[in-house]
Design a protein around this motif. Structure first.
Motif, PDB file in Angstrom:
ATOM      1  N   ALA A 412     -39.525  35.702 -63.769  1.00  0.00           N
ATOM      2  CA  ALA A 412     -39.983  36.911 -63.088  1.00  0.00           C
ATOM      3  C   ALA A 412     -39.920  36.698 -61.575  1.00  0.00           C
ATOM      4  N   ALA A 413     -38.746  36.290 -61.117  1.00  0.00           N
ATOM      5  CA  ALA A 413     -38.566  35.973 -59.693  1.00  0.00           C
ATOM      6  C   ALA A 413     -37.908  37.103 -58.922  1.00  0.00           C
ATOM      7  N   GLY A 414     -37.916  38.307 -59.463  1.00  0.00           N
ATOM      8  CA  GLY A 414     -37.357  39.443 -58.739  1.00  0.00           C
ATOM      9  C   GLY A 414     -36.195  40.092 -59.469  1.00  0.00           C
ATOM     10  N   PHE A 415     -35.694  41.148 -58.869  1.00  0.00           N
ATOM     11  CA  PHE A 415     -34.619  41.941 -59.464  1.00  0.00           C
ATOM     12  C   PHE A 415     -33.454  42.042 -58.484  1.00  0.00           C
ATOM     13  N   ARG A 416     -32.327  42.456 -58.994  1.00  0.00           N
ATOM     14  CA  ARG A 416     -31.181  42.716 -58.143  1.00  0.00           C
ATOM     15  C   ARG A 416     -30.370  43.854 -58.761  1.00  0.00           C
ATOM     16  N   GLY A 417     -29.676  44.565 -57.896  1.00  0.00           N
ATOM     17  CA  GLY A 417     -28.848  45.648 -58.368  1.00  0.00           C
ATOM     18  C   GLY A 417     -27.552  45.141 -58.977  1.00  0.00           C
ATOM     19  N   THR A 418     -26.919  45.974 -59.752  1.00  0.00           N
ATOM     20  CA  THR A 418     -25.600  45.686 -60.310  1.00  0.00           C
ATOM     21  C   THR A 418     -24.631  46.756 -59.826  1.00  0.00           C
ATOM     22  N   GLY A 419     -23.359  46.387 -59.757  1.00  0.00           N
ATOM     23  CA  GLY A 419     -22.364  47.288 -59.212  1.00  0.00           C
ATOM     24  C   GLY A 419     -22.148  48.533 -60.055  1.00  0.00           C
ATOM     25  N   VAL A 420     -21.848  49.627 -59.382  1.00  0.00           N
ATOM     26  CA  VAL A 420     -21.475  50.874 -60.047  1.00  0.00           C
ATOM     27  C   VAL A 420     -19.957  50.936 -60.073  1.00  0.00           C
ATOM     28  N   PRO A 421     -19.314  51.025 -61.239  1.00  0.00           N
ATOM     29  CA  PRO A 421     -17.852  51.064 -61.298  1.00  0.00           C
ATOM     30  C   PRO A 421     -17.282  52.154 -60.397  1.00  0.00           C
ATOM     31  N   GLY A 422     -16.366  51.748 -59.521  1.00  0.00           N
ATOM     32  CA  GLY A 422     -15.742  52.709 -58.626  1.00  0.00           C
ATOM     33  C   GLY A 422     -16.358  52.774 -57.247  1.00  0.00           C
ATOM     34  N   LEU A 423     -17.496  52.067 -57.021  1.00  0.00           N
ATOM     35  CA  LEU A 423     -18.132  52.046 -55.707  1.00  0.00           C
ATOM     36  C   LEU A 423     -18.122  50.626 -55.146  1.00  0.00           C
ATOM     37  N   PRO A 424     -18.139  50.477 -53.823  1.00  0.00           N
ATOM     38  CA  PRO A 424     -18.233  49.129 -53.255  1.00  0.00           C
ATOM     39  C   PRO A 424     -19.573  48.498 -53.603  1.00  0.00           C
ATOM     40  N   PHE A 425     -19.635  47.177 -53.587  1.00  0.00           N
ATOM     41  CA  PHE A 425     -20.868  46.475 -53.948  1.00  0.00           C
ATOM     42  C   PHE A 425     -20.956  45.175 -53.176  1.00  0.00           C
ATOM     43  N   ASP A 426     -22.129  44.906 -52.618  1.00  0.00           N
ATOM     44  CA  ASP A 426     -22.394  43.671 -51.893  1.00  0.00           C
ATOM     45  C   ASP A 426     -23.098  42.708 -52.845  1.00  0.00           C
ATOM     46  N   GLU A 427     -22.394  41.673 -53.282  1.00  0.00           N
ATOM     47  CA  GLU A 427     -22.957  40.723 -54.246  1.00  0.00           C
ATOM     48  C   GLU A 427     -24.130  39.947 -53.660  1.00  0.00           C
ATOM     49  N   LEU A 428     -24.123  39.741 -52.347  1.00  0.00           N
ATOM     50  CA  LEU A 428     -25.188  38.957 -51.716  1.00  0.00           C
ATOM     51  C   LEU A 428     -26.519  39.708 -51.746  1.00  0.00           C
ATOM     52  N   THR A 429     -26.481  40.976 -51.398  1.00  0.00           N
ATOM     53  CA  THR A 429     -27.725  41.762 -51.337  1.00  0.00           C
ATOM     54  C   THR A 429     -28.010  42.533 -52.618  1.00  0.00           C
ATOM     55  N   GLY A 430     -27.006  42.657 -53.493  1.00  0.00           N
ATOM     56  CA  GLY A 430     -27.183  43.444 -54.708  1.00  0.00           C
ATOM     57  C   GLY A 430     -27.339  44.925 -54.431  1.00  0.00           C
ATOM     58  N   THR A 431     -26.656  45.408 -53.388  1.00  0.00           N
ATOM     59  CA  THR A 431     -26.745  46.820 -53.014  1.00  0.00           C
ATOM     60  C   THR A 431     -25.348  47.400 -52.799  1.00  0.00           C
ATOM     61  N   VAL A 432     -25.281  48.727 -52.783  1.00  0.00           N
ATOM     62  CA  VAL A 432     -24.058  49.422 -52.407  1.00  0.00           C
ATOM     63  C   VAL A 432     -24.084  49.570 -50.884  1.00  0.00           C
ATOM     64  N   PRO A 433     -23.101  49.034 -50.162  1.00  0.00           N
ATOM     65  CA  PRO A 433     -23.104  49.127 -48.696  1.00  0.00           C
ATOM     66  C   PRO A 433     -23.201  50.576 -48.237  1.00  0.00           C
TER      67      PRO A 433
END
Length: 495
Positions: A412-433
């Motif tokens: 339970a050390a936190g959450f991160r986003g996952t990429g949306v197919p077809g959109l850019p994704f920042d693997e480091l921050t787990g966000t869509v730029p």
């Protein structure tokens, strides 16, 4: 008698907007908004009108004199926030009476605009605050899309079942589902049932509010062993998430270790040690309730990397945990820095001053006479131990590494986003730029919530986040920045 805000505060500021004397802070236009654990009523300014309590979507506001039991502490907690802020209280002392004027809908598009067609992907708090803004303040037609067969997102599947007041905000959101300018498209997944490109072609604008639903990895050996569970799995299990099997959580171990001390970790510890009968009548999944009735879990250990002064949980959640009947809350005194921080009263450490302290022997089974939760600080995970399944977790300690025997370990050390197919994704921050919600290099495409800013802030923080995104969307509409839309027939099978 002044009112006081209590544990279940969602911080969406509905109360702020109705207060006639400006006695609730921080407000959305103040720097601390979104950074404090909750909002606070100034007892020196409150005129006891009760408008805030009527407006609160989660029933978190009460007359301070009526508070009983664990909630009594919130009279002092509200007052403490204003200590040393006499200037603010003095400036707010007079009622803010205003002359009645015709309503002004500042976010309605100019009358020469045809109604916008906007798709919102995700029916959790961020998505619903975006929907609310569009439906109440513009003439847009909105299609709400969610990959699950039921709406609700985090409110439905992330809030613990023993927090029914917090879940009540879902009722506020659900009233928009029947709005004449809203269409619901449930059970529709981006990349499987429809593509981002198809949505962009069909709608003037698309807002993605898909959250951060993946567990953040610890990066230690053995974390993938059977018996090592992500917090998302446990939370989904007791909330009946469609993606989580009813038998996903085995409660045959006497001791469960939870890596992390955020509010989700406390939720898990609380549910796993609860008397099942206290959960009857809540929205807990029936299969989870049945398994809790036969549970062998007697002890849950919460492991924190750092000291108690910087613990990730909020003060209201810890206070609620400490006041539970029938479950002991114990502090592992293995590291002298823990006692020193508590005795000095540094930050959140002061809240632990009254807890019993014990030098726990982790090589022995937990006590068998009562259920308990143990807080252990300065214990960074080094490895999950076991051959074919987890048998414990090795952590740092004052005298060197220590193995805590546990038949189940929850990450339970936190959450991160996952990429949306077809959109850019920042693997480091787990966000869509994005810039203020605008997705880079994708005109007409926007993000809101945790996929926009990362997994920070509670339910209410998403209101300001969504408002910024919808503000950017409307600016682009007025400026004519949307790409030319192509009509796509039968984009959805039920269209």
């Amino acid at each position: 008698m002044a009112f006081a805000i209590t544990q279940t505060c969602c911080a969406d500021a509905s109360c702020v907007s109705v207060c006639p004397v400006n006695c609730i802070h921080p407000t959305p236009d103040e720097p601390d908004f979104g950074r404090t654990e909750m909002l606070y009523v100034d007892p020196a300014t409150c005129i006891d009108c009760g408008a805030c309590a009527d407006a609160c979507p989660v029933d978190a506001i009460f007359p301070a004199g009526d508070l009983t039991g664990p909630l009594r502490a919130y009279e002092e907690i509200n007052a403490e926030y204003y200590a040393g802020q006499d200037v603010l209280a003095e400036a707010s002392a007079a009622p803010n009476f205003h002359r009645w004027t015709p309503p002004a809908f500042t976010r309605v598009l100019p009358s020469d605009f045809a109604p916008l067609d906007v798709a919102v992907v995700g029916s959790g708090p961020a998505g619903m605050y975006a929907v609310e803004d569009l439906l109440l303040h513009t003439n847009a037609r909105v299609t709400l899309i969610d990959r699950l067969p039921v709406a609700g997102g985090l409110i439905r599947f992330g809030v613990a079942p023993d927090h029914p007041s917090t879940k009540k905000i879902g009722e506020t959101f659900a009233r928009f589902h029947d709005h004449p300018r809203l269409r619901l498209r449930l059970g529709t997944e981006i990349g499987r049932d429809v593509t981002a490109a198809e949505l962009a072609a069909r709608y003037d604008a698309v807002v993605y509010a898909v959250g951060a639903t993946a567990a953040r990895p610890l990066g230690v050996p053995g974390e993938d062993l059977p018996g090592s569970l992500a917090a998302t799995t446990v939370v989904g299990w007791y909330n009946g998430h469609p993606d989580v099997a009813p038998g996903a959580v085995d409660l045959s171990a006497e001791r469960v270790a939870v890596v992390g001390t955020g509010n989700v970790a406390l939720d898990i510890a609380r549910i796993l040690t609860a008397d099942p009968e206290t959960l009857v009548g809540t929205e807990i999944a029936p299969a989870a309730l049945a398994r809790l009735r036969s549970s062998k879990v007697r002890e849950v250990v919460l492991l924190a990397r750092r000291g108690p002064e910087t613990a990730a949980y909020t003060r209201p959640e810890l206070l609620a945990l400490a006041e539970r009947a029938g479950v002991d809350l114990v502090l592992d005194s293995h590291d002298p820095r823990v006692a020193a921080a508590i005795d000095r009263g540094e930050g959140k450490a002061a809240l632990l001053r009254g807890l019993p302290r014990e030098a726990v022997d982790w090589s022995t089974p937990p006590p068998d006479d009562r259920r308990r939760i143990v807080l252990r600080f300065h214990s960074a995970p080094l490895a999950f131990t076991g051959d074919t399944e987890v048998r414990g977790v090795r952590v740092t300690g004052a005298g060197g590494a220590v193995e805590i025997g546990a038949g189940r370990v929850v990450r339970a050390a936190g959450f991160r986003g996952t990429g949306v197919p077809g959109l850019p994704f920042d693997e480091l921050t787990g966000t869509v730029p994005n810039v203020e919600g605008r997705v880079e290099r994708h005109p007409g495409t926007y993000v809101a919530g945790w996929i926009k800013r990362g997994p920070s802030g509670g339910i209410g923080a998403n209101r300001a986040c969504a408002r910024e995104t919808i503000g950017a969307l409307l600016e682009d509409a007025v400026a004519g920045r949307f790409p030319v839309r192509r009509r796509v027939r039968k984009l959805f099978s039920r269209a």
